[in-house]
Design a protein around this motif. Structure first.
Motif, PDB file in Angstrom:
ATOM      1  N   GLU A   1       7.792  -6.284 -34.797  1.00 43.09           N
ATOM      2  CA  GLU A   1       7.309  -7.661 -35.141  1.00 43.09           C
ATOM      3  C   GLU A   1       7.390  -8.622 -33.999  1.00 43.09           C
ATOM      4  N   GLU A   2       8.593  -8.513 -33.366  1.00 46.31           N
ATOM      5  CA  GLU A   2       8.688  -9.239 -32.099  1.00 46.31           C
ATOM      6  C   GLU A   2       7.783  -9.020 -31.099  1.00 46.31           C
ATOM      7  N   LYS A   3       7.318  -7.934 -31.213  1.00 52.44           N
ATOM      8  CA  LYS A   3       6.460  -7.580 -29.910  1.00 52.44           C
ATOM      9  C   LYS A   3       4.882  -7.902 -30.463  1.00 52.44           C
ATOM     10  N   ARG A   4       4.618  -7.893 -31.813  1.00 49.85           N
ATOM     11  CA  ARG A   4       3.259  -8.411 -32.160  1.00 49.85           C
ATOM     12  C   ARG A   4       3.247  -9.876 -31.851  1.00 49.85           C
ATOM     13  N   ALA A   5       4.303 -10.609 -32.014  1.00 52.68           N
ATOM     14  CA  ALA A   5       4.540 -11.936 -31.676  1.00 52.68           C
ATOM     15  C   ALA A   5       3.958 -12.167 -30.150  1.00 52.68           C
ATOM     16  N   TYR A   6       4.788 -11.297 -29.516  1.00 55.93           N
ATOM     17  CA  TYR A   6       4.331 -11.471 -28.053  1.00 55.93           C
ATOM     18  C   TYR A   6       3.096 -11.282 -27.691  1.00 55.93           C
ATOM     19  N   GLU A   7       2.680 -10.321 -28.684  1.00 53.20           N
ATOM     20  CA  GLU A   7       0.885  -9.970 -28.230  1.00 53.20           C
ATOM     21  C   GLU A   7       0.056 -11.078 -28.311  1.00 53.20           C
ATOM     22  N   GLU A   8       0.422 -12.053 -29.520  1.00 54.86           N
ATOM     23  CA  GLU A   8      -0.300 -13.178 -29.674  1.00 54.86           C
ATOM     24  C   GLU A   8      -0.366 -14.017 -28.489  1.00 54.86           C
ATOM     25  N   LYS A   9       1.149 -14.190 -28.017  1.00 60.15           N
ATOM     26  CA  LYS A   9       1.297 -15.120 -26.750  1.00 60.15           C
ATOM     27  C   LYS A   9       0.288 -14.584 -25.683  1.00 60.15           C
TER      28      LYS A   9
ATOM     29  N   TYR B   1       0.882  -1.203   0.108  1.00 57.90           N
ATOM     30  CA  TYR B   1       0.092  -0.006   0.019  1.00 57.90           C
ATOM     31  C   TYR B   1       0.971   1.229   0.021  1.00 57.90           C
ATOM     32  N   PRO B   2       0.667   2.350  -0.752  1.00 57.03           N
ATOM     33  CA  PRO B   2      -0.574   2.654  -1.510  1.00 57.03           C
ATOM     34  C   PRO B   2      -0.577   2.153  -2.868  1.00 57.03           C
ATOM     35  N   GLU B   3       0.744   1.530  -3.296  1.00 57.32           N
ATOM     36  CA  GLU B   3       0.584   1.522  -4.626  1.00 57.32           C
ATOM     37  C   GLU B   3      -0.544   0.363  -5.202  1.00 57.32           C
ATOM     38  N   THR B   4      -0.816  -0.333  -4.253  1.00 63.74           N
ATOM     39  CA  THR B   4      -1.929  -1.359  -4.405  1.00 63.74           C
ATOM     40  C   THR B   4      -3.224  -0.987  -4.574  1.00 63.74           C
ATOM     41  N   ARG B   5      -3.435   0.236  -4.233  1.00 62.38           N
ATOM     42  CA  ARG B   5      -4.769   1.199  -4.461  1.00 62.38           C
ATOM     43  C   ARG B   5      -4.852   1.379  -6.124  1.00 62.38           C
ATOM     44  N   ALA B   6      -3.711   1.416  -6.701  1.00 61.56           N
ATOM     45  CA  ALA B   6      -3.752   1.585  -8.200  1.00 61.56           C
ATOM     46  C   ALA B   6      -3.609   0.474  -9.062  1.00 61.56           C
ATOM     47  N   ILE B   7      -2.798  -0.369  -8.793  1.00 60.27           N
ATOM     48  CA  ILE B   7      -2.696  -1.873  -9.417  1.00 60.27           C
ATOM     49  C   ILE B   7      -2.287  -2.814  -8.429  1.00 60.27           C
ATOM     50  N   LYS B   8      -3.045  -3.751  -8.754  1.00 61.78           N
ATOM     51  CA  LYS B   8      -2.609  -5.291  -8.071  1.00 61.78           C
ATOM     52  C   LYS B   8      -1.298  -5.417  -8.268  1.00 61.78           C
ATOM     53  N   LYS B   9      -0.589  -6.355  -6.964  1.00 63.28           N
ATOM     54  CA  LYS B   9       0.638  -6.652  -6.963  1.00 63.28           C
ATOM     55  C   LYS B   9       1.081  -7.593  -8.249  1.00 63.28           C
ATOM     56  N   GLU B  10       0.228  -8.226  -8.701  1.00 66.95           N
ATOM     57  CA  GLU B  10       0.289  -9.367  -9.579  1.00 66.95           C
ATOM     58  C   GLU B  10       0.622  -8.501 -11.013  1.00 66.95           C
ATOM     59  N   PHE B  11       0.270  -7.118 -11.085  1.00 59.01           N
ATOM     60  CA  PHE B  11       0.628  -6.562 -12.336  1.00 59.01           C
ATOM     61  C   PHE B  11       1.658  -5.515 -12.307  1.00 59.01           C
ATOM     62  N   PHE B  12       2.531  -5.660 -11.092  1.00 58.73           N
ATOM     63  CA  PHE B  12       3.613  -4.818 -11.022  1.00 58.73           C
ATOM     64  C   PHE B  12       4.878  -5.021 -11.946  1.00 58.73           C
ATOM     65  N   PRO B  13       5.371  -4.350 -12.457  1.00 54.50           N
ATOM     66  CA  PRO B  13       6.274  -4.771 -13.511  1.00 54.50           C
ATOM     67  C   PRO B  13       7.822  -5.267 -12.978  1.00 54.50           C
TER      68      PRO B  13
ATOM     69  N   TYR C   1      12.003  -7.937 -21.605  1.00 56.07           N
ATOM     70  CA  TYR C   1      10.828  -7.135 -21.746  1.00 56.07           C
ATOM     71  C   TYR C   1      10.335  -6.961 -20.332  1.00 56.07           C
ATOM     72  N   VAL C   2       9.612  -5.821 -20.201  1.00 55.81           N
ATOM     73  CA  VAL C   2       9.220  -5.230 -18.894  1.00 55.81           C
ATOM     74  C   VAL C   2       7.751  -5.891 -18.939  1.00 55.81           C
ATOM     75  N   LYS C   3       7.527  -6.815 -17.765  1.00 54.22           N
ATOM     76  CA  LYS C   3       6.249  -7.599 -17.717  1.00 54.22           C
ATOM     77  C   LYS C   3       5.677  -7.377 -16.344  1.00 54.22           C
ATOM     78  N   PRO C   4       3.984  -7.524 -16.583  1.00 52.68           N
ATOM     79  CA  PRO C   4       3.702  -7.749 -15.181  1.00 52.68           C
ATOM     80  C   PRO C   4       4.025  -9.093 -14.595  1.00 52.68           C
ATOM     81  N   VAL C   5       4.325  -9.175 -13.171  1.00 52.18           N
ATOM     82  CA  VAL C   5       4.548 -10.459 -12.665  1.00 52.18           C
ATOM     83  C   VAL C   5       3.612 -11.530 -12.945  1.00 52.18           C
ATOM     84  N   ILE C   6       2.320 -11.417 -13.215  1.00 54.40           N
ATOM     85  CA  ILE C   6       1.377 -12.639 -13.791  1.00 54.40           C
ATOM     86  C   ILE C   6       1.889 -13.093 -15.003  1.00 54.40           C
ATOM     87  N   MET C   7       2.230 -12.208 -15.925  1.00 53.50           N
ATOM     88  CA  MET C   7       2.790 -12.824 -17.214  1.00 53.50           C
ATOM     89  C   MET C   7       4.019 -13.490 -17.059  1.00 53.50           C
ATOM     90  N   ASN C   8       4.920 -13.243 -16.212  1.00 55.12           N
ATOM     91  CA  ASN C   8       6.162 -14.122 -15.994  1.00 55.12           C
ATOM     92  C   ASN C   8       5.620 -15.332 -15.593  1.00 55.12           C
TER      93      ASN C   8
END
Ligand code: UTP
Length: 642
Positions: free
Chosen positions: A436-444, A368-380, A387-394
């Motif tokens: 192009e690489e990031k588009r492939a990641y988008e598919e993923k 807290y207070p960052e978790t007011r804005a985003i859940k910790k599973e979406f922390f980068p 790549y910078v990713k949300p924890v959940i994607m990792n």
């Protein structure tokens, strides 16, 4: 807090290869006798006991088979040995206690037998079960660091101090309900687990006949060590080469899921026994009751095969039923026709782990207070690919690499929108700006999103409660559980999850990944201790779990010895494989409001599963990063992926 253990040891059933265990002992005199082999399994019935520390050795119970008797003795080897030599039920416990006292530094025990549901004379070796129970009680109470084979050996040598002569296969009950392939080479025993491919529906039952095991054994032993007559040669051939070939075929059939062949091999084994072994003890092994039942045409309709049990004779019989339904019909039929009570034994295949659960409904108050804005599973976090990713994607990517097909996220109902937004396609304009690489990641991301289902935790009643919300999703399968706020870095090609899954597939028990922590910090974690099951010390049979113990208790009772690094303390760390029993235990705790520190804890449920079926700890070859507190998040950002 005094250490208190709850133990369960099952009886054992020899499926194939009886008598070949003692026969191979004669190899000591005659090297041309070939090693013995047997397929043995623990059964579902057994002995339950509660064990506490004591200065004396005490065994007591209120159950009827104890007839209000109890046993109490100083930890004095001479006195214990004398009791062992007298024979009777308490001779077994005294035999094992005297053996342990002679070889290890222990004090006494109070063993309270809570329940014993083994049919006593059924050839299921209740004596071996009680011997293993005493060996295990000393091992776990005094941290003797014996693995299952070690316990088996103590049980065997303890029983040798009594007038009873058990074989080496009896102590297979130490392995629990799973079939093992045992090899007996002189004084040595080797054990390999057998992987069951399709369920096997066994029934075993007493024949209500009579048998004289001592006479059978004395007759058959006359054929050893050197066979002279034709009859003696036949016995050695049957328990030697013929048995070896049969066991090899039976193991293959069980592992191939060919139940029909397993049944046919039972019938073949009985025929071989009747032709080659029975003539050496014609009166005792004529077994009229057994043969009457084996010849029954109605029974043949329900079964793939049948044979005698244990030393054979008119003791007990075992059947392999065609399916669950035939088994019920068979049990009803033998009750009606022969007044025999049938006991069920199901050997099930280990199911593959293809589902995962991640509870992410917590409020994340420590961030807290960052978790007011985003859940910790979406922390980068910055991943190894840059790549910078949300924890959940990792986490989800790791699951993908580990072969997981379906994922269930436990969320609060109000949180669905965040997830929906993340797993929806980007606008065309946005996509057009990506490489192009990031588009492939988008598919993923979209592909992974399709594998996710959601379960809702309406009230935050704790981690165990969150896990329980996935009960329907889990169904009857083992599932992988990950914490939503940890990241796992593997030091080898297989991901940490895959290492855990493969360890599960080897041993088939509920698993907890663990990591060692310094003694000073044990009071922050769920700490577990136990004994190593393998020589590279990454698989621990857990004997005790304590949530946030105090340092003194941990020092006295929870240390785990390691070969190279001295004593260590292990805590549960982030990943688990949960078997269906864990959900049953959680349900029980939720219905009965059994909480620790006001919350439904997963540890409490795991501990009750440990008591009955056993659970294993696993140290994976990798490192865990936590993102749940500001300090740990900083450390993760600084070091993960470098
Ligand atoms: P934590 O113990 O880290 O709790 O949960 P938390 O609420 O997320 O964080 P703090 O302690 O308030 O800072 C471990 C995991 O279990 C989930 C969390 O989302 C996290 O992934 N969890 C915990 C639930 O899903 N529900 C709960 O009731 C508790």
């Amino acid at each position: 807090m005094d250490k208190k253990l709850k133990l369960f040891v099952p009886g054992r059933l020899c499926l194939f290869g009886e008598h070949s265990d003692w026969a191979s002992l004669h190899r000591v005199m005659n090297a041309s006798i070939i090693p013995g082999h047997a397929i043995v399994t623990g059964v579902e019935q057994g002995i339950y006991a509660t064990v506490t520390m004591s200065d004396k050795f005490i065994v007591e119970s209120e159950i009827p088979s104890f007839k209000n008797e109890s046993f109490e003795c100083e930890m004095d080897s001479k006195k214990l040995r004398e009791t062992a030599q007298e024979g009777g039920f308490f001779s077994y416990v005294a035999g094992v206690a005297s053996y342990v006292n002679d070889h290890y530094r222990v004090k006494g025990l109070r063993i309270h037998v809570d329940e014993m549901n083994l049919p006593i004379k059924s050839g299921l070796s209740s004596s071996a079960a009680i011997c293993v129970l005493v060996a295990r009680a000393f091992n776990e109470m005094y941290n003797l660091q014996l693995n299952t084979m070690g316990e088996m050996n103590i049980a065997f040598y303890g029983e040798q101090r009594t007038p009873s002569r058990c074989g080496r296969l009896d102590q297979a009950c130490a392995f629990g309900v799973m079939p093992v392939n045992m090899t007996f080479d002189g004084n040595e025993v080797f054990v390999d687990k057998i992987k069951v491919k399709r369920p096997l529906y066994w029934v075993f039952s007493e024949l209500n006949g009579s048998k004289d095991t001592v006479k059978i054994l004395s007759d058959l032993n006359k054929c050893y060590p050197f066979a002279e007559t034709e009859i003696e040669k036949n016995v050695q051939r049957a328990l030697g080469t013929e048995n070896e070939k049969l066991i090899e075929r039976a193991v293959k059939a069980i592992e191939a899921g060919d139940c029909e062949s397993v049944g046919a091999l039972m019938t073949e084994a009985q025929k071989m026994f009747d032709t080659l072994v029975a003539p050496a003890s014609p009166k005792e092994l004529a077994s009229p009751e057994l043969h009457r039942v084996l010849a029954d045409e109605k029974i043949k309709e329900y079964t793939y095969g049948a044979k005698g049990v244990g030393s054979q004779g008119d003791g007990s019989v075992q059947f392999l039923a065609k399916d669950e339904n035939s088994r019920e019909q068979l049990i009803e039929y033998i009750k009606e026709k022969y007044n025999m009570e049938g006991f069920r034994l199901t050997l099930k295949p280990e199911k593959k782990v293809r589902k995962a659960i991640i509870p992410v409904a917590g409020f994340g108050t420590r961030l807290y207070p960052e978790t007011r804005a985003i859940k910790k599973e979406f922390f980068p976090v910055i991943d190894r690919d840059g790549y910078v990713k949300p924890v959940i994607m990792n986490l989800l990517e790791q699951l993908e690499e580990s072969g997981i097909e379906e994922v269930c996220l436990v969320i609060g109902e109000e949180e669905q929108a965040q997830y929906d937004a993340f797993f929806s396609p980007l606008s065309q304009e946005h996509i057009s700006k990506l490489s192009e690489e990031k588009r492939a990641y988008e598919e993923k991301i979209l592909e992974i999103g399709k594998k996710i289902t959601y379960a809702y935790q309406k009230e935050r009643k704790g981690f165990g409660h969150a896990v329980y919300q996935c009960r329907e999703f889990a169904g009857n399968e083992p599932v992988l559980l990950l914490l939503g706020d940890m990241i796992y870095e593997s030091f080898e090609e297989r991901t940490c999850s895959l290492q855990l899954i493969e360890a599960y597939e080897e041993c088939g028990k509920t698993m907890i990944s663990m990591q060692d922590v310094p003694l000073e910090s044990v009071s922050h974690y769920g700490i577990m201790c136990g004994k190593w099951e393998n020589s590279n010390e990454n698989l621990l049979k857990i004997t005790q779990m304590v949530e946030k113990p105090d340092i003194n208790y941990a020092k006295d009772c929870l240390k785990v010895r390691t070969k190279s690094d001295g004593d260590k303390y292990y805590c549960a760390y982030g990943q688990y494989i949960l078997t269906p029993e864990v959900f049953e235990a959680l349900e029980y705790n939720i219905k009965n409001n059994i909480t620790t520190k006001g919350e439904i804890q997963l540890t409490d449920a795991l501990d009750s599963v440990r008591e009955t079926s056993g659970i294993m700890g696993f140290v994976f070859n990798g490192k865990v990063y936590d993102v749940g507190t500001p300090d740990m998040y900083r450390e993760t950002i600084a070091n993960y992926g470098r």
